[in-house]
Design an enzyme around this catalytic site. Sequence first.
Site, PDB file in Angstrom:
ATOM      1  N   THR A  62       0.857  -1.185   0.000  1.00  0.00           N
ATOM      2  CA  THR A  62       0.000   0.000   0.000  1.00  0.00           C
ATOM      3  C   THR A  62       0.897   1.239   0.000  1.00  0.00           C
ATOM      4  O   THR A  62       1.653   1.454   0.950  1.00  0.00           O
ATOM      5  CB  THR A  62      -0.897  -0.018   1.256  1.00  0.00           C
ATOM      6  OG1 THR A  62      -1.671  -1.217   1.210  1.00  0.00           O
ATOM      7  CG2 THR A  62      -1.818   1.183   1.308  1.00  0.00           C
ATOM      8  N   GLU A 118      -3.634  -4.881  -2.896  1.00  0.00           N
ATOM      9  CA  GLU A 118      -4.181  -6.094  -2.292  1.00  0.00           C
ATOM     10  C   GLU A 118      -5.303  -5.701  -1.327  1.00  0.00           C
ATOM     11  O   GLU A 118      -5.192  -4.715  -0.630  1.00  0.00           O
ATOM     12  CB  GLU A 118      -3.027  -6.781  -1.514  1.00  0.00           C
ATOM     13  CG  GLU A 118      -3.368  -8.070  -0.892  1.00  0.00           C
ATOM     14  CD  GLU A 118      -3.974  -9.037  -1.875  1.00  0.00           C
ATOM     15  OE1 GLU A 118      -3.271  -9.449  -2.808  1.00  0.00           O
ATOM     16  OE2 GLU A 118      -5.164  -9.379  -1.718  1.00  0.00           O
ATOM     17  N   LYS A 153      -6.903   1.827  -3.341  1.00  0.00           N
ATOM     18  CA  LYS A 153      -6.533   1.087  -2.128  1.00  0.00           C
ATOM     19  C   LYS A 153      -6.729   1.946  -0.872  1.00  0.00           C
ATOM     20  O   LYS A 153      -7.388   1.547   0.093  1.00  0.00           O
ATOM     21  CB  LYS A 153      -5.076   0.622  -2.246  1.00  0.00           C
ATOM     22  CG  LYS A 153      -4.477   0.080  -0.979  1.00  0.00           C
ATOM     23  CD  LYS A 153      -5.139  -1.204  -0.553  1.00  0.00           C
ATOM     24  CE  LYS A 153      -4.738  -1.568   0.861  1.00  0.00           C
ATOM     25  NZ  LYS A 153      -4.988  -2.920   1.223  1.00  0.00           N
ATOM     26  N   CYS A 156      -3.328  -1.855   9.175  1.00  0.00           N
ATOM     27  CA  CYS A 156      -3.735  -1.152   7.953  1.00  0.00           C
ATOM     28  C   CYS A 156      -4.575   0.097   8.190  1.00  0.00           C
ATOM     29  O   CYS A 156      -4.163   1.193   7.817  1.00  0.00           O
ATOM     30  CB  CYS A 156      -4.487  -2.120   7.044  1.00  0.00           C
ATOM     31  SG  CYS A 156      -3.499  -3.574   6.690  1.00  0.00           S
ATOM     32  N   LYS A 187      -2.929   3.244   9.975  1.00  0.00           N
ATOM     33  CA  LYS A 187      -1.827   3.849   9.212  1.00  0.00           C
ATOM     34  C   LYS A 187      -2.324   4.404   7.872  1.00  0.00           C
ATOM     35  O   LYS A 187      -1.895   5.461   7.444  1.00  0.00           O
ATOM     36  CB  LYS A 187      -0.681   2.837   9.022  1.00  0.00           C
ATOM     37  CG  LYS A 187      -0.700   2.067   7.730  1.00  0.00           C
ATOM     38  CD  LYS A 187       0.520   1.209   7.529  1.00  0.00           C
ATOM     39  CE  LYS A 187       0.256   0.076   6.557  1.00  0.00           C
ATOM     40  NZ  LYS A 187       0.047   0.429   5.177  1.00  0.00           N
ATOM     41  N   LYS A 196      -8.108  -8.475  16.110  1.00  0.00           N
ATOM     42  CA  LYS A 196      -9.404  -9.029  15.717  1.00  0.00           C
ATOM     43  C   LYS A 196      -9.281 -10.548  15.812  1.00  0.00           C
ATOM     44  O   LYS A 196      -8.159 -11.070  15.915  1.00  0.00           O
ATOM     45  CB  LYS A 196      -9.788  -8.576  14.308  1.00  0.00           C
ATOM     46  CG  LYS A 196      -8.886  -9.140  13.221  1.00  0.00           C
ATOM     47  CD  LYS A 196      -9.470  -8.827  11.855  1.00  0.00           C
ATOM     48  CE  LYS A 196      -8.669  -9.482  10.763  1.00  0.00           C
ATOM     49  NZ  LYS A 196      -9.206  -9.239   9.445  1.00  0.00           N
TER      50      LYS A 196
HETATM   51  C1  UGA Z   1      -8.150  -4.372   6.218  1.00  0.00           C
HETATM   52  C2  UGA Z   1      -9.130  -4.389   5.043  1.00  0.00           C
HETATM   53  O1  UGA Z   1     -10.381  -4.944   5.467  1.00  0.00           O
HETATM   54  C3  UGA Z   1      -8.586  -5.195   3.870  1.00  0.00           C
HETATM   55  O2  UGA Z   1      -9.473  -5.106   2.777  1.00  0.00           O
HETATM   56  C4  UGA Z   1      -7.223  -4.628   3.475  1.00  0.00           C
HETATM   57  O3  UGA Z   1      -6.640  -5.378   2.429  1.00  0.00           O
HETATM   58  C5  UGA Z   1      -6.304  -4.669   4.672  1.00  0.00           C
HETATM   59  O4  UGA Z   1      -6.879  -3.890   5.743  1.00  0.00           O
HETATM   60  C6  UGA Z   1      -4.976  -4.099   4.255  1.00  0.00           C
HETATM   61  O5  UGA Z   1      -4.924  -2.931   3.866  1.00  0.00           O
HETATM   62  O6  UGA Z   1      -3.996  -4.857   4.183  1.00  0.00           O
HETATM   63  P1  UGA Z   1      -7.521  -6.067   8.188  1.00  0.00           P
HETATM   64  O7  UGA Z   1      -6.602  -5.004   8.701  1.00  0.00           O
HETATM   65  O8  UGA Z   1      -7.025  -7.467   8.101  1.00  0.00           O
HETATM   66  O9  UGA Z   1      -8.020  -5.702   6.687  1.00  0.00           O
HETATM   67  O10 UGA Z   1      -8.778  -6.034   9.148  1.00  0.00           O
HETATM   68  P2  UGA Z   1     -10.368  -5.853   9.094  1.00  0.00           P
HETATM   69  O11 UGA Z   1     -11.020  -7.161   9.155  1.00  0.00           O
HETATM   70  O12 UGA Z   1     -10.805  -4.953   8.008  1.00  0.00           O
HETATM   71  O13 UGA Z   1     -10.593  -5.123  10.502  1.00  0.00           O
HETATM   72  C7  UGA Z   1      -9.909  -3.914  10.839  1.00  0.00           C
HETATM   73  C8  UGA Z   1     -10.303  -3.433  12.215  1.00  0.00           C
HETATM   74  O14 UGA Z   1     -11.637  -2.927  12.215  1.00  0.00           O
HETATM   75  C9  UGA Z   1     -10.266  -4.514  13.299  1.00  0.00           C
HETATM   76  O15 UGA Z   1      -9.686  -3.976  14.470  1.00  0.00           O
HETATM   77  C10 UGA Z   1     -11.732  -4.837  13.520  1.00  0.00           C
HETATM   78  O16 UGA Z   1     -12.021  -5.329  14.810  1.00  0.00           O
HETATM   79  C11 UGA Z   1     -12.367  -3.468  13.299  1.00  0.00           C
HETATM   80  N1  UGA Z   1     -13.803  -3.505  12.949  1.00  0.00           N
HETATM   81  C12 UGA Z   1     -14.202  -4.126  11.808  1.00  0.00           C
HETATM   82  C13 UGA Z   1     -14.728  -2.883  13.786  1.00  0.00           C
HETATM   83  O17 UGA Z   1     -14.374  -2.306  14.836  1.00  0.00           O
HETATM   84  N2  UGA Z   1     -16.054  -2.914  13.440  1.00  0.00           N
HETATM   85  C14 UGA Z   1     -16.487  -3.520  12.315  1.00  0.00           C
HETATM   86  O18 UGA Z   1     -17.715  -3.507  12.068  1.00  0.00           O
HETATM   87  C15 UGA Z   1     -15.547  -4.148  11.478  1.00  0.00           C
END
Ligand code: UGA
Length: 442
Positions: free
Chosen positions: A126, A151, A204, A260, A263, A320
């Site tokens: 990214t 990605e 992205k 992600c 940042k 998570k």
């Molecule tokens: C996120 C994006 O969802 C991906 O599409 C992206 O590729 C990735 O970043 C990246 O840039 O590499 P990720 O960081 O693995 O993926 O996590 P998420 O599942 O999106 O969750 C991010 C945070 O949001 C977690 O702390 C989660 O608990 C929180 N969250 C998510 C909430 O507080 N509420 C929600 O309803 C959903």
Amino acid sequence: MNIGVIGLGYVGMATSLAFALHRHQVIGVDRQRDKVELLIQGKLPFFERDMQEHLISLQSDGFLSFTDKLSACVCQSDILFLCVGTPTSPDGNADLQDLFRVVQDLQEIWDSCPPLNGCLLVIKSTVPVGTADIVQEMLSRYGVSVASNPEFLREGCALSDALLPSRIVIGTYDSHSRSILETLYLPFQVPKVHTSPREAELIKYASNAFLATKISFVNELARLSERLGTDIVTVAEGMGMDPRIGQSYLGAGIGYGGSCFPKDVQAIIRQAEASGERLGILERVADVNESQIEWVIRQWKRLIPDLRGKRVGVLGLAFKPGTDDLRASPALALVEAFLREGADVTAFDPLAMEAARSILPEVRFARQAIDVCEGAHAVVLATEWEPFLHLDWQTVKKVMASPVLLDGRNAWPKQELLRLGFRYAGVGRGVGQPIDETGKMG
Ligand code: UGA
């Protein structure tokens, strides 16, 4: 095709495995020798569902190999995927040191050993808009094309997301690069979007920033909900039924974390500032997220006003469920907030405890979920791991010193818990007192 993958974190490993599963010859490279040694032995350096099994079988079938020598990877590859990390620098911008170090190393390698004819370097990391332009300029004299192919995988389901993404964004400068990537992604039966590299880079950031916006929106609404006596879970459910809004990323809680969202929101704010635009909405998104835990603790103190010397059991430490990743984990920040309040914290996480030990020396770590409840004045849900959602509530209540449940993810069954005699507070759903058999609040 012969594919080289540079940087073997979540993105690099998911990319390597996905292409190897499609029967390409993949060679992964990382400058951390200990990581490469582990991978050669068939051991994944982090937890990620489904990856371990494929890592072993694809290596033994000869589709996947690893090295810590960039030249060994580069000289054999028709396509190189750049997957190095781009963390936050102290000023909030993306730190591109690792990325440019690799590009300089590529220049040195290609000065002595020219790239394969038609070689393509694809940026998956990214990166701020305009990065591919700079890299293309740096590599133009070698006849190497550059492309941007961001990605969108989520940790916890990284491999399945890499194999079946919601879309594939292909940002290219020329038809040669476009046709290579079209051929490579032909077997991936998902929508493909062809763009310029700059557009791909912005797609992205904009995607992550929008998802973070949904979360901060609902977290700010949770604050209003708390004042108006409504339950944010019901409100979000009602909103999300509109297909234009959707249910996902409307889960109020202790805020977003991980490597992600925090940042990337900062990085796009900084890039906008540098270009003379102000992204006021995203500034607020970041503010809400940064103040969320403090606000949640204030709400919870209505149930347990003085935390000094109180035993607090915390369930979950990873940012998570489904990962052992602690980077920018709101669960860790929550534990730290309880410690600052003077609480005595015991924690449990199915995967992330080893890494947490050195970060949280004042915390006691339990061997299983029920142990954090033993003698606790409050039990907190910080990461919504599946087993934490189906605890044996009668036993939990029996072993706790006082039956207070603090649900940082709004994932526990509030009404059932109140009926069982717990005092319950979630995020934006009021402070619930036990309900007696006639349905009256205690
Ligand atoms: C996120 C994006 O969802 C991906 O599409 C992206 O590729 C990735 O970043 C990246 O840039 O590499 P990720 O960081 O693995 O993926 O996590 P998420 O599942 O999106 O969750 C991010 C945070 O949001 C977690 O702390 C989660 O608990 C929180 N969250 C998510 C909430 O507080 N509420 C929600 O309803 C959903």
